[in-house]
Scaffold this motif. Structure first.
Motif, PDB file in Angstrom:
ATOM      1  N   ASN A  84      40.684  68.439  25.770  1.00  0.00           N
ATOM      2  CA  ASN A  84      41.796  69.239  26.306  1.00  0.00           C
ATOM      3  C   ASN A  84      42.349  68.654  27.602  1.00  0.00           C
ATOM      4  OD1 ASN A  84      41.620  71.052  24.192  1.00  0.00           O
ATOM      5  ND2 ASN A  84      40.305  72.491  25.304  1.00  0.00           N
ATOM      6  N   LEU A  85      41.540  67.845  28.280  1.00  0.00           N
ATOM      7  CA  LEU A  85      41.997  67.164  29.496  1.00  0.00           C
ATOM      8  C   LEU A  85      42.709  65.850  29.165  1.00  0.00           C
ATOM      9  CD1 LEU A  85      38.897  67.739  31.813  1.00  0.00           C
ATOM     10  CD2 LEU A  85      41.140  68.834  32.005  1.00  0.00           C
ATOM     11  N   GLY A  86      42.802  65.535  27.885  1.00  0.00           N
ATOM     12  CA  GLY A  86      43.529  64.343  27.460  1.00  0.00           C
ATOM     13  C   GLY A  86      42.672  63.133  27.156  1.00  0.00           C
ATOM     14  N   HIS A  87      41.358  63.259  27.273  1.00  0.00           N
ATOM     15  CA  HIS A  87      40.472  62.118  27.008  1.00  0.00           C
ATOM     16  C   HIS A  87      40.339  61.895  25.501  1.00  0.00           C
ATOM     17  CE1 HIS A  87      39.206  61.734  31.203  1.00  0.00           C
ATOM     18  NE2 HIS A  87      39.208  63.064  31.234  1.00  0.00           N
ATOM     19  N   ARG A  88      40.327  60.628  25.113  1.00  0.00           N
ATOM     20  CA  ARG A  88      40.138  60.283  23.711  1.00  0.00           C
ATOM     21  C   ARG A  88      38.983  59.299  23.521  1.00  0.00           C
ATOM     22  NH1 ARG A  88      42.352  64.247  23.584  1.00  0.00           N
ATOM     23  NH2 ARG A  88      44.180  64.907  22.384  1.00  0.00           N
ATOM     24  N   GLN A  89      38.667  58.543  24.529  1.00  0.00           N
ATOM     25  CA  GLN A  89      37.509  57.644  24.506  1.00  0.00           C
ATOM     26  C   GLN A  89      36.376  58.379  25.245  1.00  0.00           C
ATOM     27  OE1 GLN A  89      38.495  55.309  22.029  1.00  0.00           O
ATOM     28  NE2 GLN A  89      37.227  53.959  23.294  1.00  0.00           N
ATOM     29  N   ILE A  90      35.586  59.104  24.479  1.00  0.00           N
ATOM     30  CA  ILE A  90      34.546  59.949  25.078  1.00  0.00           C
ATOM     31  C   ILE A  90      33.173  59.433  24.644  1.00  0.00           C
ATOM     32  CG2 ILE A  90      33.597  62.281  25.241  1.00  0.00           C
ATOM     33  CD1 ILE A  90      36.430  63.329  24.562  1.00  0.00           C
ATOM     34  N   GLY A  91      32.414  58.954  25.602  1.00  0.00           N
ATOM     35  CA  GLY A  91      31.067  58.499  25.329  1.00  0.00           C
ATOM     36  C   GLY A  91      30.076  59.645  25.413  1.00  0.00           C
ATOM     37  N   GLU A 136      37.711  67.043  14.474  1.00  0.00           N
ATOM     38  CA  GLU A 136      38.778  68.051  14.346  1.00  0.00           C
ATOM     39  C   GLU A 136      40.120  67.536  14.830  1.00  0.00           C
ATOM     40  OE1 GLU A 136      37.777  71.714  16.202  1.00  0.00           O
ATOM     41  OE2 GLU A 136      36.361  72.312  14.642  1.00  0.00           O
ATOM     42  N   VAL A 137      40.116  66.612  15.788  1.00  0.00           N
ATOM     43  CA  VAL A 137      41.388  66.079  16.301  1.00  0.00           C
ATOM     44  C   VAL A 137      41.667  64.688  15.750  1.00  0.00           C
ATOM     45  CG1 VAL A 137      41.329  67.474  18.402  1.00  0.00           C
ATOM     46  CG2 VAL A 137      40.281  65.202  18.413  1.00  0.00           C
ATOM     47  N   MET A 180      33.609  50.727  28.309  1.00  0.00           N
ATOM     48  CA  MET A 180      33.692  51.850  29.223  1.00  0.00           C
ATOM     49  C   MET A 180      34.682  52.923  28.721  1.00  0.00           C
ATOM     50  SD  MET A 180      32.463  53.202  31.918  1.00  0.00           S
ATOM     51  CE  MET A 180      31.582  51.810  32.601  1.00  0.00           C
ATOM     52  N   PRO A 181      34.190  54.141  28.476  1.00  0.00           N
ATOM     53  CA  PRO A 181      35.082  55.233  28.055  1.00  0.00           C
ATOM     54  C   PRO A 181      35.768  55.856  29.271  1.00  0.00           C
ATOM     55  CG  PRO A 181      32.840  56.017  28.184  1.00  0.00           C
ATOM     56  CD  PRO A 181      32.788  54.559  28.537  1.00  0.00           C
ATOM     57  N   SER A 182      36.653  56.803  29.028  1.00  0.00           N
ATOM     58  CA  SER A 182      37.279  57.516  30.148  1.00  0.00           C
ATOM     59  C   SER A 182      36.498  58.767  30.519  1.00  0.00           C
ATOM     60  CB  SER A 182      38.720  57.899  29.798  1.00  0.00           C
ATOM     61  OG  SER A 182      38.751  58.884  28.771  1.00  0.00           O
ATOM     62  N   ALA A 183      35.554  59.175  29.649  1.00  0.00           N
ATOM     63  CA  ALA A 183      34.759  60.376  29.916  1.00  0.00           C
ATOM     64  C   ALA A 183      33.397  60.230  29.265  1.00  0.00           C
ATOM     65  CB  ALA A 183      35.461  61.626  29.393  1.00  0.00           C
ATOM     66  N   THR A 223      35.161  66.551  36.324  1.00  0.00           N
ATOM     67  CA  THR A 223      36.064  66.323  35.204  1.00  0.00           C
ATOM     68  C   THR A 223      37.495  66.559  35.665  1.00  0.00           C
ATOM     69  OG1 THR A 223      35.746  68.616  34.464  1.00  0.00           O
ATOM     70  CG2 THR A 223      34.406  66.911  33.396  1.00  0.00           C
ATOM     71  N   ALA A 224      38.415  65.789  35.088  1.00  0.00           N
ATOM     72  CA  ALA A 224      39.834  65.911  35.468  1.00  0.00           C
ATOM     73  C   ALA A 224      40.705  65.405  34.313  1.00  0.00           C
ATOM     74  CB  ALA A 224      40.132  65.106  36.739  1.00  0.00           C
ATOM     75  N   VAL A 225      41.988  65.706  34.410  1.00  0.00           N
ATOM     76  CA  VAL A 225      42.948  65.265  33.411  1.00  0.00           C
ATOM     77  C   VAL A 225      42.956  63.729  33.340  1.00  0.00           C
ATOM     78  CG1 VAL A 225      45.421  65.188  32.831  1.00  0.00           C
ATOM     79  CG2 VAL A 225      44.386  67.309  33.689  1.00  0.00           C
ATOM     80  N   TYR A 226      42.985  63.221  32.117  1.00  0.00           N
ATOM     81  CA  TYR A 226      42.976  61.771  31.917  1.00  0.00           C
ATOM     82  C   TYR A 226      44.219  61.133  32.522  1.00  0.00           C
ATOM     83  CZ  TYR A 226      43.413  57.284  29.508  1.00  0.00           C
ATOM     84  OH  TYR A 226      43.569  55.970  29.225  1.00  0.00           O
TER      85      TYR A 226
END
Length: 283
Positions: free
Chosen positions: A120-127, A151-152, A184-187, A276-279
């Motif tokens: 929901n914060l816009g992350h798509r590369q989540i480790g 789901e997404v 390296m992921p974004s989250a 955590t924050a918006v990507y």
């Protein structure tokens, strides 16, 4: 007087150790509940399956305990050493077979909500840094993570999933591994707070800013979580309540053995802090 009447009114807990914050909190809640119901409480630690087996024999035969609460029953094959047709409750873990009382966090739900928060914060590369995958909690949290991504329309990337051991060092090592592999992921979703703090320290050593360069979320909301730098976004788990509920189910089975066993799953509560924050798209 109780012994003379054929009852000991004593229950016991066996945990892998008595120093871990999670285990100690579960035991504290359970002991309070047991004492309020007129039961004497014993606690013991068993670091391995053989010790566990010896303790079960001593507690049930020599100490004449009327029921056992077990923490982390699948850490090894210790669950095979539980006596048959004897009151048992698992605290913090679900049984693999029905017929055992248990109280545990909704691990699938916690991981699903943690991953959804990052999505929901816009992350798509989540480790993800997992707990030991031999344990049900680690497997269930993987399931929730994968469900949220699927789901997404995101296929979980195997290279972004690193197995840890619930300890901070494994979180540190996981992020370092991802950095060295150029993955390296974004989250990062760490399956518990201790591994999350290891991730935070690794990020700092790598020169990454949290949450600007990397968002981090954990599970547990341990007392130090608000004091990490930055304070950790996590999911609150009420260990004290889980212990109390497990003791309540255990004593209920002792006093009413004909009542069906229950498996309770405790809900999760998101605690948003500054990790955590918006990507932000990289330029």
């Amino acid at each position: 007087r109780s012994m003379a009447m054929g009852r000991s009114h004593t229950v016991a807990c066996i945990a892998p150790n008595l120093t871990d914050y999670t285990f100690a909190s579960l035991i504290s809640g359970a002991e309070i509940e047991a004492r309020q119901q007129g039961y004497f409480w014993l606690s013991a630690s068993a670091p391995d399956s053989d010790t566990f087996s010896e303790l079960v024999t001593e507690l049930v035969i020599s100490r004449r305990v009327e029921g056992l609460m077990v923490i982390n029953p699948y850490a090894d094959d210790r669950h095979h050493h539980l006596p048959q047709d004897f009151p048992v409750a698992f605290a913090g873990a679900r049984p693999r077979e029905r017929g055992t009382n248990s109280v545990a966090l909704d691990d699938v739900g916690a991981a699903y909500e943690a991953t959804k928060h990052l999505l929901n914060l816009g992350h798509r590369q989540i480790g993800m840094v997992t707990g030991p995958l031999a344990e049900d909690a680690g497997q269930d949290r993987c399931q929730g993570y994968e469900q949220a991504l699927t789901e997404v329309g995101i296929t979980p990337a195997v290279e972004l999933i690193i197995e840890g051991n619930w300890l901070a060092q494994s979180g540190y090592d996981a992020l370092m591994h991802l950095a060295q592999a150029g993955q390296m992921p974004s989250a990062i979703f760490a399956q518990n707070d201790l591994m999350a703090v290891g991730v935070l320290r690794a990020a700092r050593d790598l020169g990454l800013k949290v949450p600007d360069d990397l968002s981090v979320i954990g599970v547990d909301d341990i007392p130090l979580a608000p004091f990490f730098e930055p304070p950790l976004t996590t999911f609150r788990q009420d260990f004290h309540l889980i212990g109390r509920e497990a003791a309540r189910l255990l004593i209920h089975s002792i006093e009413q053995p004909e009542v069906p066993r229950r498996q309770l799953r405790m809900p999760v509560e998101l605690v948003v802090r500054r990790s955590t924050a918006v990507y932000k798209t990289k330029n």
